[in-house]
Design an enzyme around this catalytic site. Structure first.
Site, PDB file in Angstrom:
ATOM      1  N   GLY A  80       0.824  -1.207   0.000  1.00  0.00           N
ATOM      2  CA  GLY A  80       0.000   0.000   0.000  1.00  0.00           C
ATOM      3  C   GLY A  80       0.851   1.247   0.000  1.00  0.00           C
ATOM      4  O   GLY A  80       1.274   1.701  -1.057  1.00  0.00           O
ATOM      5  N   ASP A  81       1.157   1.722   1.208  1.00  0.00           N
ATOM      6  CA  ASP A  81       1.760   3.043   1.267  1.00  0.00           C
ATOM      7  C   ASP A  81       3.228   3.080   0.837  1.00  0.00           C
ATOM      8  O   ASP A  81       3.584   3.808  -0.064  1.00  0.00           O
ATOM      9  CB  ASP A  81       1.617   3.602   2.678  1.00  0.00           C
ATOM     10  CG  ASP A  81       0.150   3.808   3.036  1.00  0.00           C
ATOM     11  OD1 ASP A  81      -0.656   4.032   2.119  1.00  0.00           O
ATOM     12  OD2 ASP A  81      -0.180   3.733   4.222  1.00  0.00           O
ATOM     13  N   GLN A  82       4.090   2.326   1.534  1.00  0.00           N
ATOM     14  CA  GLN A  82       5.522   2.405   1.231  1.00  0.00           C
ATOM     15  C   GLN A  82       6.012   1.085   0.639  1.00  0.00           C
ATOM     16  O   GLN A  82       6.853   0.418   1.197  1.00  0.00           O
ATOM     17  CB  GLN A  82       6.339   2.753   2.487  1.00  0.00           C
ATOM     18  CG  GLN A  82       6.488   4.222   2.733  1.00  0.00           C
ATOM     19  CD  GLN A  82       5.421   4.761   3.658  1.00  0.00           C
ATOM     20  OE1 GLN A  82       4.385   4.135   3.850  1.00  0.00           O
ATOM     21  NE2 GLN A  82       5.657   5.925   4.232  1.00  0.00           N
TER      22      GLN A  82
END
Lengths: 674, 674
Positions: free
Chosen positions: A253-255
């Site tokens: 998802g984010d990183q």
């Protein structure tokens, strides 16, 4: 999270924060100078939040800065600009009147983006977290030490989840590697690859490198370099976790930048599971396609926050989280019927649920259904018809089922993916390059190419390669199927706009004359593909390509729409679906698309027709457009879902010609032994 | 008609028939040969009507033939192909598997196109007429002799009308010079211009040279060459007519190629009048713009034939000619109020009118109205507001008010022209090149750029010239107005799709990400431009550009439309009109357009607002959207028209703040002294 939350170290090592190439605002030369030439000052950080970015004005950073005349696209030689440290600006001399000037420069990230998001949306008040760059050996050592200490402090934990790896999505959004840069990493790249990357490789004049942009050769090399780096950096961390008898999961998802868990060497890490947050079916298929790990979990929206990641109110008085979850689950469930998902999850502040007991109740229902579906998969994969689809894109398997993060509602490609995510066909993803080099695998019988001209989905410049055109022409000529949506194979500058127009039987005018094309002579009602559509079609599309012309005598408009009234003499008919026969193969063209029951059905029919498998279409098919089913031969069971919020009655066509009649409650899942 | 109907001469001089470069059908190399290379045979005339075209296989013709690999766009060297006279084919050797091959070649026209049209549509049974090519001195002499004989035979005739000149529109339609070629003329061109044209100059791989295609340098040179030829050829003919005391008129329609009567040296001929056949207002403005002749006539549709030129039934049992004429006149009349038209006319078989007495009656009404309007013009031009519009195109004044022949209903440019043809503003047409070289004339205060990317209307490659961008940026920065519709200034390959995005304040994503752009923060209801539109806009457009993004903090969406429903979190709002302020000037962007009362009013408002002349907009303006007016200060009269088929009541705002209330019958013209 290993790269944020270590502010003490970060403050002491500001030169080891993450960095990013930014494209400055453009400054218009205002025509005040002598003879049209003047000095123009570009304030580098103008318009950027100062609490996020800090200029990296070190000599090794400035080596990478570039200044452009954006009106002509030309880079200015070094002697035409200088850095003004006091002003944080670049001054251009001899700027031409009314031209736009912009600079690419390197900045440190002083506030990690997810942390900042939570401050803004969820009112976090903690100290802003600074992201450390593991490109520096000292940071990697620090990360290892922090992880070791954390593992020591938490001996009871059995699963360690990397909520983040190291680098977040760059300014181009989902999948942009823009935040992975530093003079150190760029120098290592130069040593390994033998050439030097520029700032523009990453900024593209401010367009950056979104997933929907076809990657340049340089950018693709950098991605490979970063994946290597990711593997080297991550392996010791995973090994540490495993050494203590724990399992290692990660959140896709984010990183996640650099990990590319769908392909490459990710499996070598021995990671134990993936967690993917999903709104839609296509996102559940991303989790399902992460075959590099044994356990695949999907995490549902809405999160237990007052507002959704999109800003929509959820667990707050204006919110309707139960309704939202019903919507998401109906879409996600289709995908879960096609691919095994091992776990489902939620996240956030559980205390917020107190005021939403109906939400808690519906979560229990979703859990029951998800467990039921997983159990069906345990005895083997569901029946898929004799149709094996290869979806083309610039990314191929690396970004299978991905578009640009969450659903891009205006994108024909994304809408098509969403429909496809629940259809009973085999699906794989191939890059234009691998098709040009090696052709199609023998088991593929339908190729899908969809999206707007110039994108990584449609292909853009990839279509200038005659080898790609040759391979696909041959594939269809010899009996394969091609389904194009939107602007498939589109590329400017030829005698056709669609480079596969000869196969598709339809083209958009290369230079749009925008005449009054009336397709009366080519309409064919009652075609197999449009059999469930209203007479003529009139399908609802989010985007629709005008100025189409049929270019093959075998092409037939099988669905169309009336786009206007004309008091004179024109019919204003616009093709929506065109079917064509090309040598031994077939093609279908959709002028647009949208994920809805009628279009999903038409897409399914198109795939079967293109593969020459109409006869097999009826097997394990629901009559009702709002119902879909999956037959699990191993389990000897049939799962039928009602995707609508009304009670439906449907028949399911069984293999051998039998029929099973069912009544389905709104959004119901029914399982029958057959 | 001078070039057809002389079949005796034509039969004896088949080498002096008109010629045309044709692009053959493309042949796909089927992959049967050795190692993918094979021989491919291209039958040159396959798919072309044999009663129209005959191959010119003479050695001087074959010098111009070209053969292409259309898949790669590369021309094949001569040694890779040979002509097979027996088969009328070209054989390509070493063709690459699955590539498309096509040839350009020269053919004689053995059946003149208008004559053939009348055979097909109007059941003419006369001998097919062969078109002679005046490029040959013998043909020119024959034409002179034929004209002299005709004049001798018809001493009673006072006006001689050239129904046709010499060359009809080429295969690219309106304005295509494709039928002007011959080895003889091409050789004369080479001698004069110092370089040699190719077949591809004229065929463009089968796209030919429609008006909507920006002309290449070579093609523009050829047009100039042909205009010179036209002048030399026509002058003696006009002189002959004048020498006998007769007047010379010409029809601007079928065979007008080479004349370009709106510009250039056409006026030197001393021709006495033009006749232009019209359906629409913009076509009446073409006649009005033919200032090279003193008398301008419009000829109405429907012609007195059973079927319209478009194939629509008219003077036959299924036809509704009176209704058709009402529609046409309502549109044409708006233009007649803005520009003086001297005569109106009809044509065809008068006997067909017997069964349509209501048509005859309505023609009398149209004639009365047309005479009334002409009388108003006699005392001077109508009042136009303080707005002077320059419409940009590749053609400029040469093709003022022209698009691609009759109305292209799907074209934003053509729809805009139709609305503009009746608005009270000054209008002129400028080419991109002259703006790049000389800037805008001082009296122009609004520039209009409209159409699809790549066309002669939007500009295509013209926008790669920084001088054009500089000139227009400066024009608006210093107080001018810019109105863009569709894809203004659009050109691929830069950091912007619209090269004037910095002025327009809006751009389409250069690489479409097709996200979920919700413009909630930028919407501005009640703007001057949208004051007559329904709240929010929701205007009806024939074409609308998606994936727009506002790129200036001063830009405001002043009209928008909801394009869908989303169960999740997106608004599906799409901008329709964006207003922006840029330095001292203003710009307005329309994402699409269609000629209708609401959009016409919005366009008028946009032009006045862009010019900073909102205060003047109310003068001589009708409240009601369906009513328009023209004030003739010389005559001291006001003409008000009801464009609708319902009775309307409207107020007219007079100079100084007064109001005049009127009741208008359906389609009425009312004239008041003021």
């Amino acid at each position: 999270c290993l790269i944020r939350g270590d502010n003490a170290f970060a403050r002491a090592n500001r030169d080891k924060l993450q960095q990013i190439f930014l494209a400055s605002r453009e400054v218009l030369a205002g025509g005040e100078g002598d003879g049209g030439a003047e000095r123009v000052s570009i304030e580098l950080l103008a318009g950027f939040p100062r609490d996020v970015y800090a200029l990296n004005a070190s000599p090794e950073s400035r080596e990478y800065w570039q200044v452009f005349d954006r009106t002509t696209g030309e880079e200015l030689p070094r002697e035409r600009w200088r850095f003004l440290p006091d002003k944080g600006a670049v001054e251009v001399s001899g700027a031409r009147r009314w031209h736009r000037y912009g600079a690419d420069f390197l900045a440190f990230e002083i506030w990690e983006s997810i942390n900042r998001y939570n401050h803004r949306v969820n009112n976090w008040k903690t100290e802003p977290e600074m992201p450390l760059d593991p490109a520096h050996p000292e940071v990697r050592e620090r990360m290892k030490a922090n992880l070791a200490a954390w593992l020591d402090r938490n001996p009871h934990v059995s699963v360690v989840r990397f909520t983040t790896f190291y680098y977040g999505n760059g300014r181009g959004g989902w999948g942009d590697y823009g935040r992975t840069v530093s003079p150190r990493a760029l120098e290592l790249f130069r040593q390994r690859y033998g050439y030097r990357l520029t700032a523009e490789t990453f900024t593209n004049g401010g367009l950056y490198n979104p997933t929907h942009r076809p990657p340049s050769k340089e950018y693709a090399d950098w991605m490979a370099f970063q994946h290597d780096f990711f593997m080297e950096t991550t392996r010791p961390l995973v090994d540490m976790i495993h050494a203590r008898g724990k399992k290692a999961f990660f959140l896709l998802g984010d990183q996640w930048i650099g990990s590319e868990p769908l392909e490459g060497r990710f499996a070598e890490l021995g990671m134990d599971g993936v967690v993917k947050s999903v709104f839609n079916g296509f996102e559940a298929r991303i989790a399902g396609a992460t075959e590099s790990v044994p356990v695949r979990e999907i995490r549902f929206h809405p999160y237990f926050f007052p507002k959704e990641v999109t800003g929509k109110p959820t667990f707050c008085p204006e919110g309707t989280p139960t309704e939202d979850l019903r919507t998401y689950w109906a879409d996600i469930r289709r995908a879960c019927l096609r691919v095994r998902i091992d776990r489902i999850g939620f996240g956030g502040y559980v205390s917020l649920l107190e005021k939403f007991p109906d939400f808690v109740e519906y979560v229990a229902e979703v859990s029951r259904q998800a467990r039921t579906i997983r159990a069906l998969h345990e005895a083997g994969a569901p029946y898929a018809g004799p149709v094996n689809v290869a979806v083309l894109s610039s990314w191929g398997r690396t970004r299978a089922w991905m578009c640009s993060g969450h659903m891009q509602h205006a994108s024909v490609y994304n809408q098509m993916l969403e429909s496809l995510s629940g259809l009973p066909v085999g699906v794989e993803f191939l890059s234009f390059r691998e098709v040009a080099e090696r052709g199609l695998p023998a088991h593929v019988n339908v190729v899908v190419n969809a999206g707007r001209s110039g994108t990584a989905w449609s292909g853009g410049e990839a279509w200038r390669d005659p080898a790609l055109v040759e391979r696909l022409t041959e594939f269809v000529a010899r009996g394969g199927g091609l389904v194009g949506l939107g602007e498939p194979s589109a590329c400017e500058g030829g005698d056709r706009f669609f480079r596969l127009a000869h196969v598709l039987g339809v083209d958009r005018e290369p230079v749009p004359g925008e005449g009054n094309a009336d397709y009366g002579g080519w309409l064919e009602a009652g075609h197999f593909i449009a059999a469930d559509a209203p007479a003529g079609g009139g399908l609802e599309f989010v985007s629709s390509l005008p100025n189409l012309e049929l270019v093959s005598p075998d092409a037939r408009v099988v669905a169309w729409v009336k786009t206007g009234e004309c008091a004179y003499f024109h019919k204003y008919l616009q093709p929506q679906i065109v079917a064509n026969r090309f040598r031994s193969g077939r093609s279908v063209y959709f002028a647009g698309f949208k994920y809805n029951p009628a279009n999903t059905r038409a897409l399914g029919r198109a795939l079967f027709w293109a593969a020459g498998q109409e006869a097999a279409f009826d097997e394990w098919r629901c009559d009702d457009l709002h119902a879909e089913c999956a037959y699990f031969p191993g389990a000897g069971r049939l799962a039928v879902v009602n995707n609508s919020r009304e009670a439906r009655r449907t028949a399911v066509h069984l293999t051998g010609g039998g029929r099973l009649e069912l009544e389905l409650e709104p959004l119901a899942l029914a399982v029958r032994e057959v």
